[in-house]
Structure formats: C-alpha cells, structure tokens
Motif scaffolding. Structure first.
Motif, PDB file in Angstrom:
ATOM      1  N   PHE A   1       0.783  -1.236   0.000  1.00 51.13           N
ATOM      2  CA  PHE A   1       0.000   0.000   0.000  1.00 51.13           C
ATOM      3  C   PHE A   1       0.815   1.286   0.000  1.00 51.13           C
ATOM      4  CE2 PHE A   1      -3.011  -3.117   1.780  1.00 51.13           C
ATOM      5  CZ  PHE A   1      -4.025  -2.970   0.845  1.00 51.13           C
ATOM      6  N   LEU A   2       2.137   1.207  -0.002  1.00 54.28           N
ATOM      7  CA  LEU A   2       2.928   2.437   0.006  1.00 54.28           C
ATOM      8  C   LEU A   2       2.627   3.290  -1.225  1.00 54.28           C
ATOM      9  CD1 LEU A   2       5.026   4.201   1.336  1.00 54.28           C
ATOM     10  CD2 LEU A   2       6.806   2.841   0.219  1.00 54.28           C
ATOM     11  N   THR A   3       2.534   2.664  -2.387  1.00 51.43           N
ATOM     12  CA  THR A   3       2.236   3.428  -3.607  1.00 51.43           C
ATOM     13  C   THR A   3       0.855   4.063  -3.531  1.00 51.43           C
ATOM     14  OG1 THR A   3       1.539   1.320  -4.582  1.00 51.43           O
ATOM     15  CG2 THR A   3       3.747   2.100  -5.132  1.00 51.43           C
ATOM     16  N   PHE A   4      -0.105   3.373  -2.934  1.00 51.11           N
ATOM     17  CA  PHE A   4      -1.461   3.912  -2.752  1.00 51.11           C
ATOM     18  C   PHE A   4      -1.417   5.192  -1.922  1.00 51.11           C
ATOM     19  CE2 PHE A   4      -4.860   3.915   0.530  1.00 51.11           C
ATOM     20  CZ  PHE A   4      -5.930   4.315  -0.267  1.00 51.11           C
ATOM     21  N   HIS A   5      -0.674   5.167  -0.806  1.00 50.08           N
ATOM     22  CA  HIS A   5      -0.585   6.337   0.061  1.00 50.08           C
ATOM     23  C   HIS A   5       0.121   7.486  -0.658  1.00 50.08           C
ATOM     24  CE1 HIS A   5      -2.343   4.374   3.460  1.00 50.08           C
ATOM     25  NE2 HIS A   5      -1.427   3.429   3.492  1.00 50.08           N
TER      26      HIS A   5
ATOM     27  N   ALA B   1       0.200   8.077  -3.898  1.00 41.04           N
ATOM     28  CA  ALA B   1      -0.697   8.625  -4.920  1.00 41.04           C
ATOM     29  C   ALA B   1      -1.781   9.488  -4.273  1.00 41.04           C
ATOM     30  CB  ALA B   1      -1.314   7.491  -5.732  1.00 41.04           C
ATOM     31  N   LYS B   2      -2.359   9.009  -3.172  1.00 36.29           N
ATOM     32  CA  LYS B   2      -3.413   9.772  -2.488  1.00 36.29           C
ATOM     33  C   LYS B   2      -2.862  11.050  -1.868  1.00 36.29           C
ATOM     34  CE  LYS B   2      -7.049   7.144  -3.093  1.00 36.29           C
ATOM     35  NZ  LYS B   2      -8.237   7.639  -3.816  1.00 36.29           N
ATOM     36  N   ALA B   3      -1.587  11.020  -1.484  1.00 34.55           N
ATOM     37  CA  ALA B   3      -0.963  12.209  -0.894  1.00 34.55           C
ATOM     38  C   ALA B   3      -0.479  13.183  -1.968  1.00 34.55           C
ATOM     39  CB  ALA B   3       0.208  11.796  -0.015  1.00 34.55           C
ATOM     40  N   ASN B   4      -0.633  12.779  -3.233  1.00 28.91           N
ATOM     41  CA  ASN B   4      -0.173  13.598  -4.359  1.00 28.91           C
ATOM     42  C   ASN B   4       1.340  13.842  -4.298  1.00 28.91           C
ATOM     43  OD1 ASN B   4      -0.666  14.897  -6.789  1.00 28.91           O
ATOM     44  ND2 ASN B   4      -1.004  16.880  -5.826  1.00 28.91           N
ATOM     45  N   LEU B   5       2.071  12.840  -3.795  1.00 25.42           N
ATOM     46  CA  LEU B   5       3.536  12.921  -3.718  1.00 25.42           C
ATOM     47  C   LEU B   5       4.108  12.309  -5.001  1.00 25.42           C
ATOM     48  CD1 LEU B   5       3.998  11.891   0.026  1.00 25.42           C
ATOM     49  CD2 LEU B   5       4.149  14.194  -0.946  1.00 25.42           C
ATOM     50  N   SER B   6       3.948  13.014  -6.103  1.00 28.49           N
ATOM     51  CA  SER B   6       4.312  12.481  -7.418  1.00 28.49           C
ATOM     52  C   SER B   6       5.791  12.144  -7.498  1.00 28.49           C
ATOM     53  CB  SER B   6       3.951  13.496  -8.507  1.00 28.49           C
ATOM     54  OG  SER B   6       2.601  13.839  -8.423  1.00 28.49           O
TER      55      SER B   6
ATOM     56  N   LEU C   1      10.016   5.722  -6.597  1.00 31.72           N
ATOM     57  CA  LEU C   1       9.781   4.358  -6.119  1.00 31.72           C
ATOM     58  C   LEU C   1       9.484   3.403  -7.272  1.00 31.72           C
ATOM     59  CD1 LEU C   1       9.462   2.818  -3.347  1.00 31.72           C
ATOM     60  CD2 LEU C   1       7.009   3.082  -3.690  1.00 31.72           C
ATOM     61  N   MET C   2       8.533   3.783  -8.112  1.00 34.77           N
ATOM     62  CA  MET C   2       8.043   2.846  -9.122  1.00 34.77           C
ATOM     63  C   MET C   2       8.946   2.748 -10.344  1.00 34.77           C
ATOM     64  SD  MET C   2       3.922   3.176  -8.888  1.00 34.77           S
ATOM     65  CE  MET C   2       3.769   1.772  -9.971  1.00 34.77           C
ATOM     66  N   PHE C   3       9.839   3.705 -10.523  1.00 35.26           N
ATOM     67  CA  PHE C   3      10.819   3.597 -11.604  1.00 35.26           C
ATOM     68  C   PHE C   3      12.142   3.069 -11.057  1.00 35.26           C
ATOM     69  CE2 PHE C   3       8.639   7.276 -14.109  1.00 35.26           C
ATOM     70  CZ  PHE C   3       7.614   6.415 -14.450  1.00 35.26           C
ATOM     71  N   SER C   4      12.050   2.236 -10.040  1.00 36.43           N
ATOM     72  CA  SER C   4      13.236   1.648  -9.409  1.00 36.43           C
ATOM     73  C   SER C   4      13.198   0.135  -9.548  1.00 36.43           C
ATOM     74  CB  SER C   4      13.276   2.032  -7.928  1.00 36.43           C
ATOM     75  OG  SER C   4      14.107   1.165  -7.209  1.00 36.43           O
ATOM     76  N   LEU C   5      14.246  -0.432 -10.092  1.00 37.57           N
ATOM     77  CA  LEU C   5      14.324  -1.885 -10.245  1.00 37.57           C
ATOM     78  C   LEU C   5      14.403  -2.572  -8.886  1.00 37.57           C
ATOM     79  CD1 LEU C   5      14.332  -3.861 -12.605  1.00 37.57           C
ATOM     80  CD2 LEU C   5      16.827  -3.858 -12.523  1.00 37.57           C
ATOM     81  N   ASP C   6      14.977  -1.885  -7.891  1.00 38.31           N
ATOM     82  CA  ASP C   6      15.025  -2.455  -6.542  1.00 38.31           C
ATOM     83  C   ASP C   6      13.620  -2.664  -5.995  1.00 38.31           C
ATOM     84  OD1 ASP C   6      17.785  -2.557  -6.390  1.00 38.31           O
ATOM     85  OD2 ASP C   6      17.964  -0.524  -5.594  1.00 38.31           O
ATOM     86  N   TRP C   7      12.744  -1.657  -6.179  1.00 35.03           N
ATOM     87  CA  TRP C   7      11.361  -1.780  -5.711  1.00 35.03           C
ATOM     88  C   TRP C   7      10.639  -2.895  -6.462  1.00 35.03           C
ATOM     89  CZ3 TRP C   7       8.395  -0.745  -1.803  1.00 35.03           C
ATOM     90  CH2 TRP C   7       7.004  -0.758  -1.946  1.00 35.03           C
ATOM     91  N   VAL C   8      10.860  -2.982  -7.752  1.00 33.10           N
ATOM     92  CA  VAL C   8      10.250  -4.056  -8.549  1.00 33.10           C
ATOM     93  C   VAL C   8      10.666  -5.413  -7.995  1.00 33.10           C
ATOM     94  CG1 VAL C   8      10.320  -5.185 -10.806  1.00 33.10           C
ATOM     95  CG2 VAL C   8       9.988  -2.717 -10.663  1.00 33.10           C
ATOM     96  N   SER C   9      11.927  -5.556  -7.677  1.00 32.32           N
ATOM     97  CA  SER C   9      12.433  -6.827  -7.169  1.00 32.32           C
ATOM     98  C   SER C   9      11.812  -7.172  -5.827  1.00 32.32           C
ATOM     99  CB  SER C   9      13.962  -6.752  -7.044  1.00 32.32           C
ATOM    100  OG  SER C   9      14.477  -7.956  -6.547  1.00 32.32           O
ATOM    101  N   ILE C  10      11.779  -6.187  -4.920  1.00 30.53           N
ATOM    102  CA  ILE C  10      11.251  -6.441  -3.572  1.00 30.53           C
ATOM    103  C   ILE C  10       9.759  -6.757  -3.616  1.00 30.53           C
ATOM    104  CG2 ILE C  10      10.744  -5.350  -1.347  1.00 30.53           C
ATOM    105  CD1 ILE C  10      13.412  -3.794  -1.727  1.00 30.53           C
ATOM    106  N   LYS C  11       8.986  -5.927  -4.326  1.00 32.83           N
ATOM    107  CA  LYS C  11       7.527  -6.113  -4.318  1.00 32.83           C
ATOM    108  C   LYS C  11       7.119  -7.386  -5.047  1.00 32.83           C
ATOM    109  CE  LYS C  11       3.156  -3.692  -4.716  1.00 32.83           C
ATOM    110  NZ  LYS C  11       2.509  -2.393  -4.579  1.00 32.83           N
ATOM    111  N   SER C  12       7.775  -7.690  -6.161  1.00 35.31           N
ATOM    112  CA  SER C  12       7.398  -8.897  -6.899  1.00 35.31           C
ATOM    113  C   SER C  12       7.789 -10.150  -6.130  1.00 35.31           C
ATOM    114  CB  SER C  12       8.026  -8.897  -8.297  1.00 35.31           C
ATOM    115  OG  SER C  12       9.424  -8.746  -8.223  1.00 35.31           O
ATOM    116  N   GLN C  13       8.886 -10.090  -5.376  1.00 35.60           N
ATOM    117  CA  GLN C  13       9.271 -11.252  -4.584  1.00 35.60           C
ATOM    118  C   GLN C  13       8.294 -11.498  -3.443  1.00 35.60           C
ATOM    119  OE1 GLN C  13      13.299 -11.260  -3.147  1.00 35.60           O
ATOM    120  NE2 GLN C  13      13.142 -13.319  -2.321  1.00 35.60           N
TER     121      GLN C  13
END
Length: 1256
Positions: free
Chosen positions: A488-492, A494-499, A505-517
């Motif tokens: 839910f970090l991305t949800f918060h 987006a709702k906080a308008n912290l573009s 976060l979402m253009f990070s391969l590290d985040w992709v690796s952690i969340k997909s795992q």
C-alpha cells in the motif's frame, strides 16, 4: 381482538390528563415501529392544528384499536419518560392467563407478551427478520443467570441490531418461567449526565414500586447513591428472580449505579464497559452485518415487493448488511418506492445525512449515530482514530504499521487499538497472528466524509512516517507489517499527491524486485496501470517499459526460488530504463564476484504477447474472456478454476471446481456466472462474484463433458454442453430447471465442441464422426450436416473435427480437423476456403474474431497464427508457448486474444500489435566459432535453409537455398572458410563461406546424418548417421572410409587429442557400446560393451587418461584410455544420465540427468563430491526445468555452466547455483562456450538465438 373493557375505561378516565401532557409525535414514532398504527394514520394525526388536538386524535384512534395498541402506547409512555402517565394505565394492562396459550410455537405466549409489556420491553419492530443463531447465543448466556446474579453483555458497532436482539432473546416463555419469573424490566440509557441518569433510575424505581401494593410507595430517591440502594432493595427483596435490561450503555460510571448483584443484560458499543463492575460476566458479540438474504428480506418486508430490483442487492452489499442502514433505507423506500437508485447513490457517495430517521432510532441521521461513538473517546485518541481514514476498504492492518504511523511503542498502540475494539469502533481478526485490525465499510466511509478536506495530509503523514522509519530501505521480512507497506505504500503516495516520491519508487528496479518477490508481479502491474496517469506526467515511456517488463516476465517472477530480477532485466532492450538500471547494478555486483550475463542480440527475443500468466500446476485446457474483457477464467489438469484480471494477471478467485480435470469454462453474457465441465461427467454453474456453486447437472451425461458455452445474449439464457456419450451427447440447459431442456440427436461418436451462432439461432457441433451438425436452438432439430471427413478422402481413416466457430456476419462456419482449417457457407454448405498447415502439427482449436475477419488458430507445434479469412493470408505469428496450444479466444470487442497451453501458461495478445513475424527461427543443432570479439553461428532455419550469422550484429553472412531434405547437423571450419550441412536423406554438403559456393556433395549415408566435425587441419570431415556408420571423408577429393560395427544409430563421436596424429576416434551408440577407431586406416581398435542401455553421451578427459560414458540405464562410468577397462561405475542418478564433462584439470567429472540433477564426482576414486543444489521451481517441475543436456567447466574449474529448460551457472566448490538465465523457449540442446568462459551461445526450442556475454 377488540380492546379489553378495563383498558378502554382506563383510557376514558385518564383522557383529560393524557391530552394535557403528551407529545403525540414522540409517542407515534414508537407505535409505528411496533406496527400498531400505520404511517397514514400517523400523518392524519400530525395534520391536526395543535398538540392537544393531535393528542385527542391519537386517543380516539387508540379506542378503536386492540390490546396490542394499548400495550404499545403504554411502552411509548415509559420510553419517553411519562412515568406518571404510564402508572395511570399500568393496572389495566391487558392480561390473559398463560395456560390457555402455552403451546405457542416460538415461545411468545400471551403471558410472555404481558410480562414484557409490564417491564417496558420494546415489541418487535414492524419489520423484523430473525437472527436465530445470535438469539440462541444470548439465551444460552441468560440461562447461566438462572441461579446466580451476573452480567450478559451484548456488544457491537452502531446499528448492528443489539437492542432488537436483546428484546428478542427474552421473548421466550421457557426462559422467563425458568430463569426470570420475577419479571423483565427494560431501561433505555444512552449518553447521560448524572442528573439525567438519576431521573432514569427514579423512573425505574417508581415503576417497580408501583407494581406492588400502595403501601410500598416511597418518595423518589434524591441522589444516585440513594437511588442505587433503593434499586438494590427492590431487585433483591421484591424482584429476586427478575432480569434488568440496560439498553445502550456508554460509560462505566453509569454502569456502577447498577452494580447491585442482580441479573443484568446490557447492550453496548463498548465491550470493556463491565470491567469496572463485580460479578460473573458473559459476552455475546453482534456481527456488524446481516447475511445478504436477511438484508434483502428486510427490504422486501418494508416495500412489500416479491421481486426486488438489482439495486436492493447492491444496497445490502454497499452497507455490508448493516441492520440500521438497511432498515433506514427500507423505511424511506416504503414512502418513496421509486428511489432505489437514489438511495444506492447516497450510500455510494457517503451522503449519510440524507439517510435520515424514519423510525424510533435515537439519532436523526446515520452520520450522527457514528459520530456519537467517536465523541466519547479522549481527544488525543480521537486524533489517532482520524488517522484510520487512510485505510483502504476491506484491508486488515497490523498494529506495527500503526506503531510507525503514530510513532508509539507497539505495546501502547495495542492498548489504544484494544480501546477502539472494545468501543466497537474497530474490529479485530483474532485468528491471525499477529492480530489484524479493520474498519467496517460504514465506519470508513464516515471517516472519509468527515475528513475529506484532510485526506491528502493524512496520507502524507503515512508516507513521511514510513520514510522516517525505513530510512535504510523497504522492509523485506515478509511479515504482516512488511506486506502492508509493500502493498500500500504506492497507494498512500498517490493519495498524498507525492508524485516525485511515486516516480522514484516505481521507476526503481530495486522496488520491482522487492515487491514482486513478496507479493508477486500482478500487484505491481496493477500499480503501473492504476497510477499510470500520474507516472506518465514524468515519463510515459519509462512507465511502459517497466510495465512491459513485468507483464512478459511475470510467470518467471512467480517461480521459487525467486529469480534474479537484475538478470531478467538484462534481456530488456538497450534503450530501456529497466535495462539501464540492471546493467549498472550488474556491473556493481560483478565487481564483488557475482555473475551476470548481458544478452547481446536482444532483437531476436522480441515478444508480441502483452501478458503471460502461470495460473495452474498442470496443463491449461481452457481459458476465456469475460464479456467485458476485464477478466479471464482458466481451468485444466489441476481440477481448479481461477479468475484473473486481464490487465495484470491478479488472481480474483480460485474454485476447487471438480473431482477430475476441468476441460472447459465459459462466462455467461453478463459475466456474473461461470459454467465448468469436467472428466467427472458433471456440469456446474458458479456465481463468480462469490465463488459460490449455484447448479450441478450430474445425472444426464454418462461420459466426460468436453465443452460448454452460454448463449451470446441474456435475453434467453441457455447453456450448451457436449460429451463423449455415444448418443445423448449434446444438451441444452435452462438454469432454472433441474434437468436438460433439450437433447440434440444426430452424432453417434463423441462430440468435442459446441458453439452458438452470433444471433443464438443455431448451435454448431463438432464430432469424432467427421461431421459438423447445425441444430436449430428453438426446436433442437437438426438443420443440416456438413461432412468434413469426405473432404479428406482417406477412406476408412478417422477424421476428428476438433471445433467450430462462426464468423461475425453469421454466414460462415469454420472448423478445425487434422492439420487443416475449413470454411463453409452456412446456407449452401459449400466449402469456401481451406487453410492447410504443416503436416507435422495438428490444429487444436480456432476462433473467429467477433468484430473483424481475423481467425486465430492454435497448433500442436506450440504456435498461434492469425489469418485473414477474406484474403486467405496469414497476418501474424504469435510465438512463445512451449507446448501444445489448447485454446484461443478473442475478446468480445476483438482488441485482445488469449491463448492457453500445456506449458501451464495463458498468454494475452493485443490484436492491434499483430504482424507477420520477420524473425527467423533457428534449429537447435548448431555450431559456433569464437574469434576474439567475433562470434559466427551456423544453424538451419525454419525454412530449411542453412544460415551463417554474425552473432553480435545478427547480420546474415551466408544463407543457402531451401533444401529438399531436412538439415539435421552443421559444423564450420576456419581454414578453409567452409560450412557443412548434413541432411535427413543422408546427403552431406560442403559450402564456401561467405560465397555459398558448393565445394562438395558427399553421398554415402543412407539415413539421417546426425553429427559432423572437421579435423583440426580442416582437410578431413567426419560424419555419423542413423544408418549405424561413421564416415571419414577427405572431402576435397571425395575419398571416404566407412567405420562399421555399431548396431544402432551413432549420434556423436569424439576425436582423441592425445592419439598419434590425432587419428583416433571414440564413438558411442544406442546399442550400448563404445568403439575406438583409427581414422587413417578405418581399423576398429577397441569394442567395449559399456552399458545395458543406450549410451547418451561420452567425454574424454583433457589429459587423455580417462573417458566417461552416460547411459539410459541411470549410470555413468569412468574408463581408462590405456587399458580400456572400467575404472568406476557412478551410481546415484534416478533418471537417464544424459550429459557429462570433465574439469580442465581432469580431477572432477560432472554428470547431468533427465530429472535436472547434476552430480560432481572425484575421478581418482569415483566418489561423489557434490549434488548441485536441489532448489526447484515447484513440486511438479524438474530441478533444471528439463533434462540436463550439456555441461562446461570454466578454465580454472571454479564454475560450471549447464543447460536444460534454462541455463544455470554453478559454484563447483559449493555445488550452489550462482545465476540462472531463462530463455523464452525451453529444452536447450547444447551451449557453445568461448575459451575464456565469457561468452555463451545457445538456441531454444522455439528457434531463438541467445548470445550472452558475462558482465565485467
């Protein structure tokens, strides 16, 4: 029953006093709720000009009513605190002896009614539905008070029906007679200050004393202490076996007044309210919502409708079955029966103020009822409760997350949450460890509405607290707290308008690796789609690159052990941000000794599919789109049905559907239902939203049911099924009937498929009898037969018609049989078009696009093709599946195509991106020359041409013409620059590179040439064949020596480098023998009976002292090259041993088997050194994704590379996998390795060439 004379006289005697004091509007609320006066009668009374006129009209009406109206009027006086007036009516309350009515079925006798009326217990509301399970639980607790005093607490959130439940629990003859013969006394409390509480207790004391003789009357108590003592005396001495019911208790200080050692039932929102009083305590928790059918029953009773509109179900679901909300809306709808949609919208839009009082409930509107619960909290806790506004609906949250949010110790947070739970402001899931907390939808909606202006700042607080707490990086523990933040970090953000934070976060391969795992790729894909509009403001291209990477590699990211995301990302295009980040990370990690491999020729691995899902363990027999294209259902050998989002692959539902394989699934036209059929001979219909079984048809089909399909329209919903039955094999079902509506007669062999025409007028059926039949749906009569078998003209040979499909114009029907697609005119039955495909593959399925002239075809050779039926041209090749493709289907709008396969995957394709593939597929038999940076590859292509390519650039250096006989092997020579091809007809050709000039045609082999190899000087060419011979050619002169002696095919051979002049050759065969030859004179030097089974591979040690053999008999053997005797037999593999390789120091031997296992042996004594790690993808997969087909050691013998379903690199000393490369295809046959172990070349099962370079 008319009003008793005594009661009538009492009303007449007291009329003047009643008219002078009562406020009819308040009293009528209760009486309407009790159902003794109608709303029309209430309205007529309310129109009277003055309060006194209204009171007179009400009394006139009462005199015309029955005993129930009198009792309801009395109870209303008690509830509205007209105790003096109620006392005037008390003595003449209607009373009928209980004996005459003892047999009442629900325990509510006249005696019970009288006892409850005298005690002021509310009557059943006008609209009442039973909740027997809860009522019985309360009664069970009350029975425990039979002998001793104590407390029974009924607790739950606002509007959960606690008061009605308490009143219903005591509405039972046996309970009153056995436990509370002294009576039952009801007192409504609510939120009171001390003076109001005193008035309430005074009223109760007065009522209790007034029921006794007149001498017992005392002056009213003047303080709470005096009132408590008076109440204690009355309850213990005068009413010793009675029950006191305290409705709506809020405060522990209020409850202390009633701590008088009597029997008490109380309702409250605060579970802990009895903590401060003494005595035995029992609890009953009231769930926040009614079951859906109970909620619908309430609405039906209010509105009088037998058939409720669809909005009714949605209203009940929207409020989660809250009795209060359902009742409020039901009462409103009774007055305004056309406002179903309006009130649903008010609920959805959180307009609680508009759902206003229409009963005797304490609060004017729903929002007031909820606010009251929060206002009793301490101010600092009210602020903390406000923070819960940010929780998503239906999400449970661990205390540790709130510990981060509130910056408090976990123990303090748990105490606060415990308070919220006790006050029914929060719910707890006690079954999970740690406990998880959640809000009811109504509570959350209320918070959102109340704090709408602060939503952004509340979400910002969540993000900032997370950043503060996790400065070193995201949590990866996998516990509930970690799961929440990762999900839910991305949800918060987006709702906080912290573009900016969201981009980072979402253009990070590290985040992709952690969340997909931790959560799998589907949640990530959802994020890129849901927040796409925000991300695209930063860089839409990068967002697309990350989304595409996940969509096409999602099935790999679901594997265990979890793959290296950086290695997967190195296969992305060079221009991709995903690749750029992966390369930087790979270079950084390579500096510390980790292994990474860059795919140099990325264009050859291009994929046209948009999403790949791995839904089942086992073959996927069927997949289908919902009619709106948003969902996909799949089924297969796993006996389950799963439903996914078509955009991301996120699983929405999983159903254990049948006892055997599920062969087909189909959505209804409205996408609410799903039909399944199975080898277990059953047809089932499911409600997808609730994963609930609605119908089972199990009697009529006696063999497996192959296919099911709904009509295309809901106007006349029917389900068609077909089976392997001999005669009664096609049926139409009406879901409202227990048996089939019609059986279609005509086929006398199994029917594989059935399909409605677009207008639902006809049903086409495809059978093993070689025909398509068209049936009229309305009559179930056969309309015509199309004899497909006749068109193949093979006499008695069976022609199985696999399936049929209708074109969008309703004028053509298309069928699949053998390796052909046949298109027929529906009216004339004439064949209009024939599409013949590869003779080596069969057509498994076909489907016509509902909006265009495209036809999708699924093949047994793993391919999917698209054809234009108007032009008879192939429009696209869709490659990617690794086994038979079982089904294809277009979405209803034609924008998407899905395919499913025995390779356990479902692929989704976008039709607008289709094109005829320009990529040439190469065959796996190949040769490679490494020369510095230069990499030259030779292999046959799918057009049976030999290609010689520059591996780095992909450019074709030479391409032969198409050969009439299949090319089965190839080899190259540097000097002279030549390439050789061996063919199935036994022909061997030598060609000059790059001119393509034919230098020699070598004839002699009578069967397929399996292997070819040049001598070191390039003057001699050696070939082996299925004809059991080896031929040694001086290819420039055509001179040939034939080495004969093997009894079966010779798949390979090896030149012995330590032999004089390099003239000795080692050969092995399926006949179990190894032979040593002198290639100069053709003499056989040794003939060794090596194995009982076929020999699959042989390798000679670099020092020339040993050679090793591997066999189908599950053993490997080490042999001395001087004595040709067996040195050691290596036992331990559980499957065929297919490959082996000596280390460069000749001290170690690696062997690989068909179960994917690799073993390392000491050559000196044949002892086992290591079994390479047994990490596997899943229980059904081999350890290597397939056979281990090839092995190579690095020059220093520290690393080992192996091929199977994928490529793996191993640490030799530890036997641990260091890296894995997943090709698009599988079943890799061999890998070519450069001398410095930096470059690796292989070709997969679908013809994609991979050139991998180690990242340094």
């Amino acid at each position: 029953m008319a009003l008793e004379e005594g009661a009538r006289s009492c009303l007449l005697r007291s009329r003047l006093k009643l008219e002078g004091d009562i406020k009819p509007a308040y009293l009528m609320d209760h009486m309407v709720s009790d159902g003794v006066i109608t709303e029309d009668e209430e309205e007529r009374i309310s129109t009277q000009p003055t309060r006194k006129d209204q009171a007179a009209a009400l009394l006139d009406l009462l005199l015309k009513k029955d005993n129930r109206a009198y009792i309801s009027f009395y109870n209303a006086l008690v509830k509205e605190a007209y105790d003096d007036l109620a006392s005037l009516l008390h003595d003449d309350l209607p009373h009928i002896s209980f004996g005459a009515h003892k047999g009442s079925s629900d325990g509510v006798t006249s005696y019970v009614q009288t006892v409850l009326s005298e005690g002021g217990v509310p009557q059943r509301p006008m609209v009442f539905v039973s909740r027997p399970e809860l009522v019985n639980r309360v009664r069970e607790k009350l029975y425990r008070l039979q002998k001793d005093s104590g407390w029974v607490t009924v607790f739950g959130m606002a509007g959960s029906g606690k008061s009605v439940l308490a009143a219903e629990a005591v509405r039972h003859h046996g309970l009153i007679e056995e436990c509370f013969p002294g009576g039952i006394h009801w007192l409504s409390i609510g939120q009171l200050d001390k003076p109001d509480l005193l008035v309430k207790v005074q009223s109760l004391c007065f009522r209790l004393e007034q029921s006794l003789d007149s001498q017992s009357l005392h002056r009213l108590p003047s303080s709470l202490d005096e009132a408590k003592e008076r109440l204690r005396f009355l309850m213990l001495r005068r009413y010793p076996r009675s029950l006191l019911i305290l409705d709506d208790i809020w405060d522990t200080t209020v409850l202390k007044v009633f701590d008088i050692h009597c029997r008490i039932l109380l309702t409250t929102r605060n579970r802990s309210v009895t903590d401060s009083v003494s005595g035995v305590k029992h609890e009953v928790k009231v769930e926040s919502g009614l079951e859906e059918n109970k909620g619908l029953e309430i609405l039906a009773l209010y509105t009088g409708l037998k058939t409720l509109p669809e909005e009714a179900r949605r209203i009940v679901r929207e409020c989660k079955g809250s009795p209060l909300v359902v009742s409020l809306i039901g009462a409103l709808l009774k007055e305004k029966p056309n406002r179903w949609h309006y009130y649903l919208c008010q609920l959805q839009q959180k307009q609680f103020k508009r759902i206003r009082k229409s009963s005797s409930y304490d609060y004017e509107a729903l929002d007031q009822a909820m606010a009251a619960s929060i206002e009793v909290l301490p101010e600092e806790h009210q602020e903390l409760y406000k923070d819960l506004t940010v929780i998503e609906k239906d999400v449970k949250i661990p205390a540790k997350v709130l510990s981060v949010l509130w910056d408090l110790e976990p123990e303090d947070v748990e105490d606060i949450l415990h308070e919220f739970v006790n006050k029914s402001l929060l719910f707890v899931d006690n079954h999970s460890k740690p406990y998880l907390y959640y809000l009811h939808d109504l509570q959350l909606d209320f918070l959102v509405e109340q704090n709408r202006a602060q939503i952004e700042s509340l979400h910002t607080k969540v993000v900032r607290q997370y950043q503060q707490h996790y400065r070193e990086g995201p949590p990866t523990s996998g516990d509930e707290e970690c799961l929440y933040w990762i999900r839910f970090l991305t949800f918060h953000m987006a709702k906080a308008n912290l573009s900016r934070e969201l981009y980072s976060l979402m253009f990070s391969l590290d985040w992709v690796s952690i969340k997909s795992q931790i959560l799998g790729p589907a949640h990530l894909i959802n994020d890129y789609m849901e927040y796409g509009a925000i991300l695209d403001k930063e860089n839409s291209e990068v967002r697309s690159q990350f989304q595409e990477f996940l969509s096409l590699n999602g099935h790999q990211l679901e594997q265990r052990p979890f793959p290296d995301v950086v290695q997967l990302a190195l296969s992305q295009p060079h221009t991709s941000e995903v690749y750029r980040q992966a390369l930087l990370q790979a270079q950084r990690r390579a500096a510390t000794g980790e292994l990474y491999f860059d795919l140099l020729n990325k264009s050859s691995a291009e994929s046209l599919s948009r999403l790949v899902i791995h839904p089942h363990q086992g073959s996927v027999y069927c997949a289908c789109f919902s009619h709106d294209g948003t969902r996909i259902a799949s089924c297969g050998g796993s006996k389950t049905v799963k439903v996914f989002k078509s955009t991301s692959g996120e699983k929405l539902a999983e159903i254990q559907a049948h006892d055997e394989e599920v062969l087909c699934c189909a959505f209804s036209p409205d996408s609410h239902l799903l039909a399944t059929c199975s080898s277990d001979r059953k047809v089932k219909v499911w409600n997808i939203e609730r994963a609930m079984l609605l119908r089972v048809f199990e009697e009529e089909h006696e063999e497996q049911v192959n296919h099911c399909q709904f009509t295309n329209s809901t106007q006349r919903l029917l389900l068609a099924t077909c089976s392997n039955d001999k005669f009664l094999n096609v049926k139409l079902w009406n879901l409202n009937k227990p048996s089939s509506q019609n059986t279609m007669f005509g086929h006398f062999e199994p029917v594989n498929h059935c399909c409605f025409s677009p207008d639902d007028s006809y049903l086409s059926t495809s059978s093993n009898d070689g025909t398509i039949k068209l049936f009229q749906v309305s009559s179930a009569n056969e309309w015509k037969t199309i004899n497909v078998k006749y068109l193949f003209g093979n006499g008695d040979e069976d022609v199985l018609v696999k399936c049929s499909t209708w074109t969008a114009d309703n004028k053509r029907v298309v069928c699949a049989a053998r390796n052909a697609i046949l298109v027929f005119d529906v009216e004339t039955s004439d064949m209009l078009l024939e599409i013949r495909t590869n003779r080596l593959s069969t057509v498994q399925y076909c489907h016509a696009c509902p909006t265009t002239n495209l036809l999708a075809i699924a093949f047994s050779n793993y391919a999917v093709e698209l054809w234009d039926l108007d032009t008879n041209k192939k429009m696209a090749d869709c490659s990617g599946h690794l086994s038979w493709v079982q089904r294809v289907q277009f979405s209803l709008d034609g924008s998407q195509l899905l395919s499913c396969s025995d390779d356990q995957t479902v692929r989704i394709w976008e039709t607008k991106k289709f094109r005829t593939s320009s990529a040439i597929c190469l065959k796996r038999d190949s040769d490679v020359l490494f020369n510095g940076e230069e990499i030259i590859v030779s292999a046959a292509d799918n057009c049976n041409r030999l290609q010689v390519r520059d591996g780095r650039t992909g450019s074709v250096l030479f391409q032969s013409e198409e050969k009439p006989s299949r090319i089965r092997c190839t080899c190259m020579c540097r000097q002279p620059a030549t390439v050789v091809l061996g063919q199935e007809d036994g022909t061997v050709q030598v060609l000059e590179v790059p001119s393509g000039k034919l230098l020699a045609t070598l004839l002699g082999h009578t069967k397929t040439v399996l292997h070819c190899q040049f001598s070191q000087n390039g003057q001699v060419l050696i070939t082996s064949s299925e004809d059991t011979t080896i031929r040694v050619w001086r290819w420039q002169s055509g001179e040939c020596k034939v080495l004969q002696g093997h009894r079966e095919q010779v798949r390979c051979f090896s030149l012995l480098s330590n032999s004089p002049h390099g003239s000795r050759l080692l050969s092995w065969s399926f006949d179990g023998t190894v032979k040593v030859w002198d290639t100069e004179n053709g003499e056989r030097l040794q003939d060794i009976e090596a194995h009982r089974g076929a020999i699959l591979f042989c390798h000679v040690s670099p020092d020339g002292c040993f050679f090793a053999t591997t066999s189908a008999d599950k053993t490997a053997k080490l042999w001395h090259c001087e004595s040709w005797q067996c040195a050691h037999t290596l036992i331990g593999h559980q499957e065929c041993v297919r490959s082996c390789r000596f280390s460069w120091d000749s001290q170690c031997l690696a062997t690989g088997d068909d179960n994917g296992e690799i073993r390392l042996w000491r050559v000196m004594d044949g002892s086992l050194l290591k079994i390479c790690s047994r990490d596997d993808k899943d229980a059904l997969d081999s350890l290597h994704g397939g056979w281990v087909t090839n092995l190579h050691f690095s020059p220093d013998d520290s690393l080992l590379v192996s091929t199977g379903g994928y490529i793996k690199w191993w640490d030799v000393a530890k036997g641990e996998a260091l890296q894995t490369f997943f090709p698009t295809g599988n079943a890799l046959k061999k890998i070519h390795v450069s001398a410095d172990f930096s470059t690796f070349v292989t070709i997969d099962s679908i013809g994609i060439l991979y050139i991998l370079r180690r990242v340094m």
